[in-house]
Design a protein around this motif. Sequence first.
Motif, PDB file in Angstrom:
ATOM      1  N   VAL A  35       0.832  -1.200   0.000  1.00  0.00           N
ATOM      2  CA  VAL A  35       0.000   0.000   0.000  1.00  0.00           C
ATOM      3  C   VAL A  35       0.870   1.255   0.000  1.00  0.00           C
ATOM      4  O   VAL A  35       0.626   2.209  -0.748  1.00  0.00           O
ATOM      5  CB  VAL A  35      -0.973  -0.010   1.204  1.00  0.00           C
ATOM      6  CG1 VAL A  35      -1.679   1.325   1.360  1.00  0.00           C
ATOM      7  CG2 VAL A  35      -2.000  -1.123   1.052  1.00  0.00           C
ATOM      8  N   LEU A  36       1.937   1.242   0.804  1.00  0.00           N
ATOM      9  CA  LEU A  36       2.865   2.382   0.806  1.00  0.00           C
ATOM     10  C   LEU A  36       3.425   2.624  -0.590  1.00  0.00           C
ATOM     11  O   LEU A  36       3.510   3.759  -1.058  1.00  0.00           O
ATOM     12  CB  LEU A  36       4.020   2.122   1.786  1.00  0.00           C
ATOM     13  CG  LEU A  36       3.762   2.344   3.275  1.00  0.00           C
ATOM     14  CD1 LEU A  36       4.935   1.823   4.100  1.00  0.00           C
ATOM     15  CD2 LEU A  36       3.538   3.827   3.579  1.00  0.00           C
ATOM     16  N   GLU A  37       3.795   1.543  -1.257  1.00  0.00           N
ATOM     17  CA  GLU A  37       4.378   1.662  -2.596  1.00  0.00           C
ATOM     18  C   GLU A  37       3.372   2.269  -3.576  1.00  0.00           C
ATOM     19  O   GLU A  37       3.712   3.139  -4.380  1.00  0.00           O
ATOM     20  CB  GLU A  37       4.838   0.279  -3.076  1.00  0.00           C
ATOM     21  CG  GLU A  37       5.447   0.231  -4.466  1.00  0.00           C
ATOM     22  CD  GLU A  37       6.704   1.082  -4.631  1.00  0.00           C
ATOM     23  OE1 GLU A  37       7.510   1.111  -3.682  1.00  0.00           O
ATOM     24  OE2 GLU A  37       6.867   1.708  -5.697  1.00  0.00           O
ATOM     25  N   ILE A  38       2.121   1.820  -3.477  1.00  0.00           N
ATOM     26  CA  ILE A  38       1.084   2.346  -4.375  1.00  0.00           C
ATOM     27  C   ILE A  38       0.858   3.836  -4.117  1.00  0.00           C
ATOM     28  O   ILE A  38       0.781   4.639  -5.055  1.00  0.00           O
ATOM     29  CB  ILE A  38      -0.236   1.559  -4.195  1.00  0.00           C
ATOM     30  CG1 ILE A  38      -0.069   0.144  -4.750  1.00  0.00           C
ATOM     31  CG2 ILE A  38      -1.389   2.271  -4.890  1.00  0.00           C
ATOM     32  CD1 ILE A  38      -1.215  -0.797  -4.435  1.00  0.00           C
ATOM     33  N   ILE A  39       0.811   4.205  -2.840  1.00  0.00           N
ATOM     34  CA  ILE A  39       0.609   5.622  -2.511  1.00  0.00           C
ATOM     35  C   ILE A  39       1.797   6.461  -2.952  1.00  0.00           C
ATOM     36  O   ILE A  39       1.657   7.611  -3.368  1.00  0.00           O
ATOM     37  CB  ILE A  39       0.372   5.805  -0.990  1.00  0.00           C
ATOM     38  CG1 ILE A  39      -0.864   5.043  -0.550  1.00  0.00           C
ATOM     39  CG2 ILE A  39       0.211   7.268  -0.636  1.00  0.00           C
ATOM     40  CD1 ILE A  39      -1.079   5.041   0.954  1.00  0.00           C
ATOM     41  N   ALA A  40       2.997   5.863  -2.880  1.00  0.00           N
ATOM     42  CA  ALA A  40       4.199   6.595  -3.292  1.00  0.00           C
ATOM     43  C   ALA A  40       4.118   6.993  -4.763  1.00  0.00           C
ATOM     44  O   ALA A  40       4.620   8.037  -5.168  1.00  0.00           O
ATOM     45  CB  ALA A  40       5.444   5.754  -3.025  1.00  0.00           C
ATOM     46  N   GLY A  41       3.459   6.143  -5.552  1.00  0.00           N
ATOM     47  CA  GLY A  41       3.326   6.427  -6.983  1.00  0.00           C
ATOM     48  C   GLY A  41       2.543   7.703  -7.233  1.00  0.00           C
ATOM     49  O   GLY A  41       2.972   8.580  -7.977  1.00  0.00           O
ATOM     50  N   GLU A  42       1.374   7.814  -6.610  1.00  0.00           N
ATOM     51  CA  GLU A  42       0.580   9.040  -6.736  1.00  0.00           C
ATOM     52  C   GLU A  42      -0.420   9.104  -5.597  1.00  0.00           C
ATOM     53  O   GLU A  42      -0.784   8.081  -5.028  1.00  0.00           O
ATOM     54  CB  GLU A  42      -0.155   9.075  -8.074  1.00  0.00           C
ATOM     55  CG  GLU A  42      -1.060   7.880  -8.250  1.00  0.00           C
ATOM     56  CD  GLU A  42      -1.994   8.009  -9.459  1.00  0.00           C
ATOM     57  OE1 GLU A  42      -2.164   9.140  -9.956  1.00  0.00           O
ATOM     58  OE2 GLU A  42      -2.553   6.997  -9.868  1.00  0.00           O
ATOM     59  N   GLU A  43      -0.885  10.310  -5.321  1.00  0.00           N
ATOM     60  CA  GLU A  43      -1.915  10.476  -4.306  1.00  0.00           C
ATOM     61  C   GLU A  43      -3.156   9.701  -4.750  1.00  0.00           C
ATOM     62  O   GLU A  43      -3.584   9.817  -5.897  1.00  0.00           O
ATOM     63  CB  GLU A  43      -2.255  11.961  -4.157  1.00  0.00           C
ATOM     64  CG  GLU A  43      -3.133  12.226  -2.969  1.00  0.00           C
ATOM     65  CD  GLU A  43      -3.717  13.627  -2.995  1.00  0.00           C
ATOM     66  OE1 GLU A  43      -3.505  14.353  -2.025  1.00  0.00           O
ATOM     67  OE2 GLU A  43      -4.372  13.998  -3.981  1.00  0.00           O
ATOM     68  N   THR A  44      -3.700   8.880  -3.850  1.00  0.00           N
ATOM     69  CA  THR A  44      -4.815   8.037  -4.264  1.00  0.00           C
ATOM     70  C   THR A  44      -5.726   7.721  -3.088  1.00  0.00           C
ATOM     71  O   THR A  44      -5.487   8.167  -1.968  1.00  0.00           O
ATOM     72  CB  THR A  44      -4.280   6.745  -4.930  1.00  0.00           C
ATOM     73  OG1 THR A  44      -5.371   5.947  -5.361  1.00  0.00           O
ATOM     74  CG2 THR A  44      -3.432   5.926  -3.971  1.00  0.00           C
ATOM     75  N   TYR A  45      -6.812   6.976  -3.331  1.00  0.00           N
ATOM     76  CA  TYR A  45      -7.790   6.702  -2.271  1.00  0.00           C
ATOM     77  C   TYR A  45      -8.053   5.198  -2.157  1.00  0.00           C
ATOM     78  O   TYR A  45      -7.665   4.413  -3.025  1.00  0.00           O
ATOM     79  CB  TYR A  45      -9.078   7.481  -2.518  1.00  0.00           C
ATOM     80  CG  TYR A  45      -9.714   7.214  -3.858  1.00  0.00           C
ATOM     81  CD1 TYR A  45      -9.262   7.860  -5.009  1.00  0.00           C
ATOM     82  CD2 TYR A  45     -10.770   6.312  -3.976  1.00  0.00           C
ATOM     83  CE1 TYR A  45      -9.838   7.613  -6.235  1.00  0.00           C
ATOM     84  CE2 TYR A  45     -11.358   6.067  -5.202  1.00  0.00           C
ATOM     85  CZ  TYR A  45     -10.891   6.715  -6.331  1.00  0.00           C
ATOM     86  OH  TYR A  45     -11.456   6.451  -7.548  1.00  0.00           O
TER      87      TYR A  45
END
Lengths: 108, 108, 118
Positions: free
Chosen positions: B16-26
């Motif tokens: 999840v951290l990696e996904i959020i690092a890519g772009e701001e998301t929900y």
Amino acid sequence: MGIQDVIEGKKQWRAHLARVKALPPDYRIVYKEMQKYLFRVGPVGLLDGPLLPGIVDFFEEGVAAGKGVLELIGSDVAAFCDGLVKDSPTYADAYQESLGGKSRTTGK
Amino acid sequence: MDDLTEMLKGTLEGCVLEIIAGEETYGYAITRQLNDLGFTDVVEGTVYTILLRLERNKLVQVTKRPSGVGPPRKFYALNDAGCEELAKFWTKWQYVSSRIDRLREGGR
Amino acid sequence: MNFWETVTGGDLTRDWKAFEARAEALPDDCRVAWGQIKVHLLPHGDFTGRNLTPILDAALGLLEEAAAEGQSAHEVLGDDIPGFCVALVGGGGARTHRDRWREQLNRNVARKLSRLGG
């Protein structure tokens, strides 16, 4: 805690319960059972913290997306609850810590 | 693949951290991304509990934005502490996976 | 150990006395740890404490082994004696409260949701 805080707290709690009441039946059932469980587990700050209102926020989003409650959180509701309180100390932890902490000093 | 729940425990947070690092998301978008990756058992509730912990541990910046349907959505972005945590996750992952590979190769 | 003598039968009192005699032979730190283990395990016992006997026996055996190896109680039990005791009880087949609550939660949800659908 002053009397004002008590009144404020009651108002907030009533508003919270009104939101729960407005949820569809399946969400309402699951919320109430979860709340019972969480009261037993007793994470510190349960009543005045953001946990319970946060669950209702999350559930409202699920309703808006047209999902059933178990579709949203999975069928293992207890696992979901445990995830919610993971890493947060409980009242029981605090009690255990007082026992363990006391005996630890005598152990050394 | 089914039945990954136990094995994924402890690594999903890093994902999840990696996904959020890519772009701001929900939450919903994060869940979809994990599902598309092949972790089909992950439900929104699981991601919700992870996001809650990230927020509690002050690893993310949270912004509420209105959504087309239903209540406002919470968007998550990594802050500096979150970036550090992510780097730590990859270091640990590297370590664990290299040791397990070594064990497997040695066992043949 | 008056509580045990009044509440339990003769065989249990005998077990208990045997435990205490073994504990007496342990080094100080292990004896202290033994005291803590008893305190944490007692709430898990049923009225006679009978279901605890094998668990206490195992825990005491662990401490005896540690002492024989020259290890400290801390080395074998770690920092978290309450946690260790819960694990002990769990491993002995006893259900913790939390497990029961978990099951109850999922059972209630399943029952009430099915009633809703039907």
